[in-house]
Scaffold this motif. Structure first.
Motif, PDB file in Angstrom:
ATOM      1  N   GLU A  86       0.826  -1.210   0.000  1.00 42.03           N
ATOM      2  CA  GLU A  86       0.000   0.000   0.000  1.00 42.03           C
ATOM      3  C   GLU A  86       0.860   1.260   0.000  1.00 42.03           C
ATOM      4  OE1 GLU A  86      -3.220   2.120  -0.660  1.00 42.03           O
ATOM      5  OE2 GLU A  86      -3.185  -0.064  -0.615  1.00 42.03           O
ATOM      6  N   ALA A  87       1.960   1.254   0.745  1.00 46.13           N
ATOM      7  CA  ALA A  87       2.862   2.415   0.766  1.00 46.13           C
ATOM      8  C   ALA A  87       3.473   2.651  -0.614  1.00 46.13           C
ATOM      9  CB  ALA A  87       3.953   2.227   1.812  1.00 46.13           C
ATOM     10  N   LEU A  88       3.894   1.589  -1.276  1.00 43.83           N
ATOM     11  CA  LEU A  88       4.434   1.733  -2.625  1.00 43.83           C
ATOM     12  C   LEU A  88       3.358   2.192  -3.604  1.00 43.83           C
ATOM     13  CD1 LEU A  88       6.814  -1.346  -2.863  1.00 43.83           C
ATOM     14  CD2 LEU A  88       7.457   1.062  -2.873  1.00 43.83           C
ATOM     15  N   ALA A  89       2.166   1.640  -3.501  1.00 42.57           N
ATOM     16  CA  ALA A  89       1.066   2.058  -4.375  1.00 42.57           C
ATOM     17  C   ALA A  89       0.774   3.546  -4.184  1.00 42.57           C
ATOM     18  CB  ALA A  89      -0.184   1.221  -4.102  1.00 42.57           C
ATOM     19  N   ASP A  90       0.753   4.009  -2.942  1.00 42.12           N
ATOM     20  CA  ASP A  90       0.527   5.431  -2.667  1.00 42.12           C
ATOM     21  C   ASP A  90       1.627   6.286  -3.280  1.00 42.12           C
ATOM     22  OD1 ASP A  90      -1.781   4.851  -1.252  1.00 42.12           O
ATOM     23  OD2 ASP A  90      -0.827   5.022   0.723  1.00 42.12           O
ATOM     24  N   HIS A  91       2.880   5.840  -3.145  1.00 38.28           N
ATOM     25  CA  HIS A  91       4.012   6.586  -3.714  1.00 38.28           C
ATOM     26  C   HIS A  91       3.869   6.696  -5.230  1.00 38.28           C
ATOM     27  CE1 HIS A  91       8.018   8.270  -3.964  1.00 38.28           C
ATOM     28  NE2 HIS A  91       8.305   7.372  -4.900  1.00 38.28           N
ATOM     29  N   GLY A 121      -5.169  -1.117  -7.655  1.00 39.53           N
ATOM     30  CA  GLY A 121      -4.902  -2.134  -6.641  1.00 39.53           C
ATOM     31  C   GLY A 121      -3.412  -2.249  -6.410  1.00 39.53           C
ATOM     32  N   ASP A 122      -2.865  -3.433  -6.696  1.00 41.34           N
ATOM     33  CA  ASP A 122      -1.424  -3.630  -6.534  1.00 41.34           C
ATOM     34  C   ASP A 122      -0.717  -3.735  -7.886  1.00 41.34           C
ATOM     35  OD1 ASP A 122      -2.365  -6.085  -7.301  1.00 41.34           O
ATOM     36  OD2 ASP A 122      -1.518  -7.193  -5.623  1.00 41.34           O
ATOM     37  N   GLN A 123      -1.335  -3.150  -8.919  1.00 38.85           N
ATOM     38  CA  GLN A 123      -0.760  -3.148 -10.259  1.00 38.85           C
ATOM     39  C   GLN A 123      -0.379  -1.728 -10.664  1.00 38.85           C
ATOM     40  OE1 GLN A 123      -0.351  -5.901 -12.328  1.00 38.85           O
ATOM     41  NE2 GLN A 123      -1.053  -7.158 -10.641  1.00 38.85           N
ATOM     42  N   LEU A 124       0.837  -1.561 -11.147  1.00 36.54           N
ATOM     43  CA  LEU A 124       1.309  -0.291 -11.674  1.00 36.54           C
ATOM     44  C   LEU A 124       1.106  -0.323 -13.187  1.00 36.54           C
ATOM     45  CD1 LEU A 124       2.890   2.374 -11.254  1.00 36.54           C
ATOM     46  CD2 LEU A 124       4.966   1.047 -11.588  1.00 36.54           C
ATOM     47  N   ILE A 125       0.396   0.664 -13.714  1.00 37.47           N
ATOM     48  CA  ILE A 125       0.161   0.754 -15.153  1.00 37.47           C
ATOM     49  C   ILE A 125       1.192   1.733 -15.705  1.00 37.47           C
ATOM     50  CG2 ILE A 125      -1.540   1.142 -16.974  1.00 37.47           C
ATOM     51  CD1 ILE A 125      -2.293  -1.038 -14.840  1.00 37.47           C
ATOM     52  N   LEU A 126       2.008   1.253 -16.638  1.00 36.26           N
ATOM     53  CA  LEU A 126       3.164   1.997 -17.103  1.00 36.26           C
ATOM     54  C   LEU A 126       3.197   2.055 -18.629  1.00 36.26           C
ATOM     55  CD1 LEU A 126       5.789   3.240 -15.865  1.00 36.26           C
ATOM     56  CD2 LEU A 126       6.864   1.033 -16.279  1.00 36.26           C
ATOM     57  N   ASP A 127       3.382   3.259 -19.175  1.00 34.20           N
ATOM     58  CA  ASP A 127       3.586   3.443 -20.603  1.00 34.20           C
ATOM     59  C   ASP A 127       5.092   3.325 -20.838  1.00 34.20           C
ATOM     60  OD1 ASP A 127       3.633   4.126 -23.251  1.00 34.20           O
ATOM     61  OD2 ASP A 127       2.809   6.137 -22.983  1.00 34.20           O
ATOM     62  N   PHE A 172      13.460   0.826  -7.913  1.00 37.13           N
ATOM     63  CA  PHE A 172      12.816   1.824  -8.764  1.00 37.13           C
ATOM     64  C   PHE A 172      13.347   3.210  -8.427  1.00 37.13           C
ATOM     65  CE2 PHE A 172      10.122   1.956  -5.024  1.00 37.13           C
ATOM     66  CZ  PHE A 172       9.778   3.294  -4.899  1.00 37.13           C
ATOM     67  N   TYR A 173      13.226   4.099  -9.401  1.00 42.10           N
ATOM     68  CA  TYR A 173      13.570   5.500  -9.210  1.00 42.10           C
ATOM     69  C   TYR A 173      12.556   6.316  -9.980  1.00 42.10           C
ATOM     70  CZ  TYR A 173      15.843  10.004  -9.501  1.00 42.10           C
ATOM     71  OH  TYR A 173      16.101  11.344  -9.424  1.00 42.10           O
ATOM     72  N   VAL A 174      11.895   7.250  -9.300  1.00 46.30           N
ATOM     73  CA  VAL A 174      10.910   8.110  -9.938  1.00 46.30           C
ATOM     74  C   VAL A 174      11.563   9.468 -10.202  1.00 46.30           C
ATOM     75  CG1 VAL A 174       8.680   9.263  -9.702  1.00 46.30           C
ATOM     76  CG2 VAL A 174       8.989   6.967  -8.766  1.00 46.30           C
ATOM     77  N   GLU A 175      11.491   9.903 -11.445  1.00 46.52           N
ATOM     78  CA  GLU A 175      12.018  11.202 -11.831  1.00 46.52           C
ATOM     79  C   GLU A 175      11.071  12.280 -11.317  1.00 46.52           C
ATOM     80  OE1 GLU A 175      13.903  11.665 -15.928  1.00 46.52           O
ATOM     81  OE2 GLU A 175      12.001  12.722 -16.123  1.00 46.52           O
ATOM     82  N   ARG A 176      11.601  13.235 -10.537  1.00 42.78           N
ATOM     83  CA  ARG A 176      10.743  14.229  -9.905  1.00 42.78           C
ATOM     84  C   ARG A 176      11.033  15.663 -10.309  1.00 42.78           C
ATOM     85  NH1 ARG A 176      11.315  12.308  -3.816  1.00 42.78           N
ATOM     86  NH2 ARG A 176      13.370  11.762  -4.556  1.00 42.78           N
TER      87      ARG A 176
END
Length: 94
Positions: free
Chosen positions: A16-21, A50-56, A80-84
């Motif tokens: 859940e924490a990762l999904a929120d992030h 849910g627990d699935q990340l949808i990614l292009d 993982f690394y998110v560009e911010r």
């Protein structure tokens, strides 16, 4: 009386924490490594369901798998690394 399954609770909290992030970063580029083929994804976060990340996905190490929408189970993500922006390092375009 049943005892709580603390391992399951910790797993659920982590997921859940990762999904929120990832939800907070929809629209940003992300670099992801997973242990299963195709191992690496670079793309834009479209959604979290849910627990699935949808990614292009614009880049993997297999050209035929690029420029597609992928669903990645959050539990399979190891790195993982998110560009911010705002002075943080960018993910290179290959």
């Amino acid at each position: 009386m049943t005892t709580p399954n603390f391992e399951q609770i910790q797993h659920d909290n982590r997921t859940e924490a990762l999904a929120d992030h990832f939800r907070e970063n929809i629209g940003n580029r992300v670099f992801i490594l997973v242990p299963q083929f195709p191992f690496m994804y670079i793309g834009i976060i479209i959604d979290v369901i849910g627990d699935q990340l949808i990614l292009d996905v614009d880049t993997t190490h297999i050209e035929q798998l690029e420029n597609r929408i992928w669903e990645i189970h959050i539990d399979t993500i190891h790195v993982f690394y998110v560009e911010r922006g705002d002075g943080w390092p960018i993910i290179p375009t290959f």
